[in-house]
Design a protein around this motif. Sequence first.
Motif, PDB file in Angstrom:
ATOM      1  N   LEU A 271      -6.022  -6.828  -4.203  1.00 27.02           N
ATOM      2  CA  LEU A 271      -5.841  -5.584  -2.608  1.00 27.02           C
ATOM      3  C   LEU A 271      -6.862  -6.442  -1.683  1.00 27.02           C
ATOM      4  CD1 LEU A 271      -7.463  -2.526  -4.490  1.00 27.02           C
ATOM      5  CD2 LEU A 271      -5.360  -3.206  -4.198  1.00 27.02           C
ATOM      6  N   PRO A 272      -5.657  -6.632  -0.687  1.00 26.62           N
ATOM      7  CA  PRO A 272      -6.057  -7.476   1.011  1.00 26.62           C
ATOM      8  C   PRO A 272      -7.927  -7.114   1.003  1.00 26.62           C
ATOM      9  CG  PRO A 272      -4.864  -5.663   1.061  1.00 26.62           C
ATOM     10  CD  PRO A 272      -4.650  -5.704  -0.085  1.00 26.62           C
ATOM     11  N   THR A 273      -8.700  -6.092   0.877  1.00 25.05           N
ATOM     12  CA  THR A 273      -9.903  -5.296   0.732  1.00 25.05           C
ATOM     13  C   THR A 273     -10.765  -6.869  -0.416  1.00 25.05           C
ATOM     14  OG1 THR A 273      -9.595  -3.540  -0.309  1.00 25.05           O
ATOM     15  CG2 THR A 273      -9.242  -4.026   2.263  1.00 25.05           C
ATOM     16  N   ASP A 274     -10.289  -6.759  -1.458  1.00 23.07           N
ATOM     17  CA  ASP A 274     -11.070  -7.649  -2.158  1.00 23.07           C
ATOM     18  C   ASP A 274     -11.140  -8.994  -2.011  1.00 23.07           C
ATOM     19  OD1 ASP A 274     -11.309  -4.774  -2.780  1.00 23.07           O
ATOM     20  OD2 ASP A 274     -10.418  -5.285  -4.756  1.00 23.07           O
ATOM     21  N   ASN A 275     -11.864 -10.091  -3.088  1.00 22.29           N
ATOM     22  CA  ASN A 275     -11.990 -11.289  -2.580  1.00 22.29           C
ATOM     23  C   ASN A 275     -10.960 -11.474  -4.049  1.00 22.29           C
ATOM     24  OD1 ASN A 275     -13.672 -12.071  -0.718  1.00 22.29           O
ATOM     25  ND2 ASN A 275     -15.786 -11.267  -2.196  1.00 22.29           N
TER      26      ASN A 275
ATOM     27  N   GLU B 200       0.951  -0.999  -0.190  1.00 26.64           N
ATOM     28  CA  GLU B 200      -0.117  -0.280  -0.174  1.00 26.64           C
ATOM     29  C   GLU B 200       1.065   1.412  -0.046  1.00 26.64           C
ATOM     30  OE1 GLU B 200      -3.739   1.959   2.306  1.00 26.64           O
ATOM     31  OE2 GLU B 200      -2.999   0.364   3.402  1.00 26.64           O
TER      32      GLU B 200
END
Length: 130
Positions: free
Chosen positions: A122-126, A19
């Motif tokens: 991204l860590p927030t996405d599946n 990030e």
Amino acid sequence: MYQAKTRQIIVTVKPAYLEEQSEPSENRWVWAYRVEIENAGEVTVQLESRYWEITDASGHIETVAGPGVVGEQPVILPGDSFTYTSGCPLSTPSGIMRGRYQMRTDEGEAFEVEIPAFSLDLPTDNRVLN
């Protein structure tokens, strides 16, 4: 983690989103990936070259090929391993990488080793690829 095994050579890849190096407002997302190459066989091998295929979320494919990895052409003894870390910038927030190494035994036999396909998400996405 992602893993592939070819002729007793086990390649394990662990990607991580960076990030602090990414600039989404400028369409730049950056990942690091840690690769461990383990020689579970009975002969010494040397990694001579690499070939990568990097596909971003829009389907754009970039290839990277060249001698060794991170400036080295490591010799890996039976029961030993070699680990390195590298990185990949993308112009989309996800993608996929896959590739292969060209190896040579200490007896002179050349062969290819699969690098497992792995997702850059991204860590927030599946995970959407792979």
